[in-house]
Design a protein around this motif. Structure first.
Motif, PDB file in Angstrom:
ATOM      1  N   LEU A  17       0.844  -1.191   0.000  1.00  0.00           N
ATOM      2  CA  LEU A  17       0.000   0.000   0.000  1.00  0.00           C
ATOM      3  C   LEU A  17       0.880   1.241   0.000  1.00  0.00           C
ATOM      4  O   LEU A  17       1.903   1.278   0.695  1.00  0.00           O
ATOM      5  N   LEU A  18       0.493   2.262  -0.743  1.00  0.00           N
ATOM      6  CA  LEU A  18       1.249   3.516  -0.746  1.00  0.00           C
ATOM      7  C   LEU A  18       1.060   4.259   0.568  1.00  0.00           C
ATOM      8  O   LEU A  18       1.957   4.979   1.002  1.00  0.00           O
ATOM      9  N   GLN A  22      -2.243   1.453   9.915  1.00  0.00           N
ATOM     10  CA  GLN A  22      -1.761   1.178  11.263  1.00  0.00           C
ATOM     11  C   GLN A  22      -0.330   0.652  11.236  1.00  0.00           C
ATOM     12  O   GLN A  22       0.021  -0.291  11.939  1.00  0.00           O
ATOM     13  N   GLY A  23       0.488   1.208  10.382  1.00  0.00           N
ATOM     14  CA  GLY A  23       1.890   0.841  10.292  1.00  0.00           C
ATOM     15  C   GLY A  23       2.179  -0.362   9.417  1.00  0.00           C
ATOM     16  O   GLY A  23       3.325  -0.758   9.271  1.00  0.00           O
ATOM     17  N   GLU A  45      -5.874  -8.486   8.696  1.00  0.00           N
ATOM     18  CA  GLU A  45      -6.961  -7.536   8.462  1.00  0.00           C
ATOM     19  C   GLU A  45      -7.182  -7.364   6.959  1.00  0.00           C
ATOM     20  O   GLU A  45      -6.225  -7.353   6.178  1.00  0.00           O
ATOM     21  N   GLU A  46      -8.432  -7.237   6.543  1.00  0.00           N
ATOM     22  CA  GLU A  46      -8.752  -6.979   5.142  1.00  0.00           C
ATOM     23  C   GLU A  46      -9.284  -5.560   5.011  1.00  0.00           C
ATOM     24  O   GLU A  46     -10.160  -5.148   5.771  1.00  0.00           O
ATOM     25  N   ILE A  47      -8.737  -4.827   4.046  1.00  0.00           N
ATOM     26  CA  ILE A  47      -9.168  -3.450   3.819  1.00  0.00           C
ATOM     27  C   ILE A  47      -9.418  -3.243   2.335  1.00  0.00           C
ATOM     28  O   ILE A  47      -8.866  -3.946   1.486  1.00  0.00           O
ATOM     29  N   ALA A  48     -10.257  -2.261   2.028  1.00  0.00           N
ATOM     30  CA  ALA A  48     -10.485  -1.836   0.646  1.00  0.00           C
ATOM     31  C   ALA A  48      -9.509  -0.701   0.350  1.00  0.00           C
ATOM     32  O   ALA A  48      -9.298   0.179   1.181  1.00  0.00           O
ATOM     33  N   ALA A  49      -8.905  -0.756  -0.817  1.00  0.00           N
ATOM     34  CA  ALA A  49      -7.960   0.281  -1.222  1.00  0.00           C
ATOM     35  C   ALA A  49      -8.210   0.626  -2.683  1.00  0.00           C
ATOM     36  O   ALA A  49      -8.587  -0.231  -3.483  1.00  0.00           O
ATOM     37  N   HIS A  50      -8.015   1.889  -2.998  1.00  0.00           N
ATOM     38  CA  HIS A  50      -8.134   2.317  -4.392  1.00  0.00           C
ATOM     39  C   HIS A  50      -6.992   1.694  -5.178  1.00  0.00           C
ATOM     40  O   HIS A  50      -5.862   1.598  -4.688  1.00  0.00           O
ATOM     41  N   ARG A  51      -7.275   1.241  -6.365  1.00  0.00           N
ATOM     42  CA  ARG A  51      -6.270   0.549  -7.188  1.00  0.00           C
ATOM     43  C   ARG A  51      -5.019   1.412  -7.397  1.00  0.00           C
ATOM     44  O   ARG A  51      -3.905   0.888  -7.454  1.00  0.00           O
ATOM     45  N   ASP A  52      -5.189   2.726  -7.489  1.00  0.00           N
ATOM     46  CA  ASP A  52      -4.038   3.625  -7.678  1.00  0.00           C
ATOM     47  C   ASP A  52      -3.161   3.726  -6.430  1.00  0.00           C
ATOM     48  O   ASP A  52      -2.049   4.230  -6.503  1.00  0.00           O
ATOM     49  N   GLY A  53      -3.657   3.268  -5.291  1.00  0.00           N
ATOM     50  CA  GLY A  53      -2.915   3.339  -4.039  1.00  0.00           C
ATOM     51  C   GLY A  53      -2.203   2.048  -3.684  1.00  0.00           C
ATOM     52  O   GLY A  53      -1.749   1.870  -2.549  1.00  0.00           O
ATOM     53  N   VAL A  54      -2.086   1.136  -4.659  1.00  0.00           N
ATOM     54  CA  VAL A  54      -1.505  -0.173  -4.406  1.00  0.00           C
ATOM     55  C   VAL A  54      -0.452  -0.477  -5.465  1.00  0.00           C
ATOM     56  O   VAL A  54      -0.690  -0.298  -6.660  1.00  0.00           O
ATOM     57  N   ILE A  55       0.716  -0.939  -5.027  1.00  0.00           N
ATOM     58  CA  ILE A  55       1.744  -1.423  -5.944  1.00  0.00           C
ATOM     59  C   ILE A  55       1.654  -2.940  -5.948  1.00  0.00           C
ATOM     60  O   ILE A  55       1.794  -3.571  -4.892  1.00  0.00           O
ATOM     61  N   VAL A  56       1.406  -3.536  -7.111  1.00  0.00           N
ATOM     62  CA  VAL A  56       1.213  -4.979  -7.232  1.00  0.00           C
ATOM     63  C   VAL A  56       2.506  -5.607  -7.758  1.00  0.00           C
ATOM     64  O   VAL A  56       3.096  -5.122  -8.711  1.00  0.00           O
ATOM     65  N   PHE A  57       2.915  -6.697  -7.098  1.00  0.00           N
ATOM     66  CA  PHE A  57       4.109  -7.439  -7.512  1.00  0.00           C
ATOM     67  C   PHE A  57       3.688  -8.709  -8.226  1.00  0.00           C
ATOM     68  O   PHE A  57       2.752  -9.377  -7.811  1.00  0.00           O
ATOM     69  N   ASP A  58       4.392  -9.041  -9.298  1.00  0.00           N
ATOM     70  CA  ASP A  58       4.100 -10.273 -10.057  1.00  0.00           C
ATOM     71  C   ASP A  58       4.717 -11.465  -9.392  1.00  0.00           C
ATOM     72  O   ASP A  58       5.712 -11.503  -8.852  1.00  0.00           O
TER      73      ASP A  58
END
Length: 58
Positions: A17-18, A22-23, A45-58
């Motif tokens: 997450l960008l 909670q740290g 914990e599961e949270i909803a995040a905007h797709r632009d706020g997440v860096i996805v690793f392959d």
């Protein structure tokens, strides 16, 4: 909460997450709803995040 989950090949991918929650910023994508994804953080914990706020690793 969400309209319709989309079939996606990023489900199961690890991500960062960008803006931390909670740290904690590392997790795995468990749901894809178009502009938002559901991320299961390393603490469980599961949270909803905007797709632009997440860096996805392959």
């Amino acid at each position: 909460m969400y309209e319709k989950e989309e079939a996606s090949d990023i489900i199961g991918a690890y991500c960062t997450l960008l803006e931390d929650s909670q740290g904690i910023c590392d997790g795995q994508i468990v749901g894809d709803y178009g502009t938002e994804v559901v991320v299961r953080l390393s603490n469980g914990e599961e949270i909803a995040a905007h797709r632009d706020g997440v860096i996805v690793f392959d």
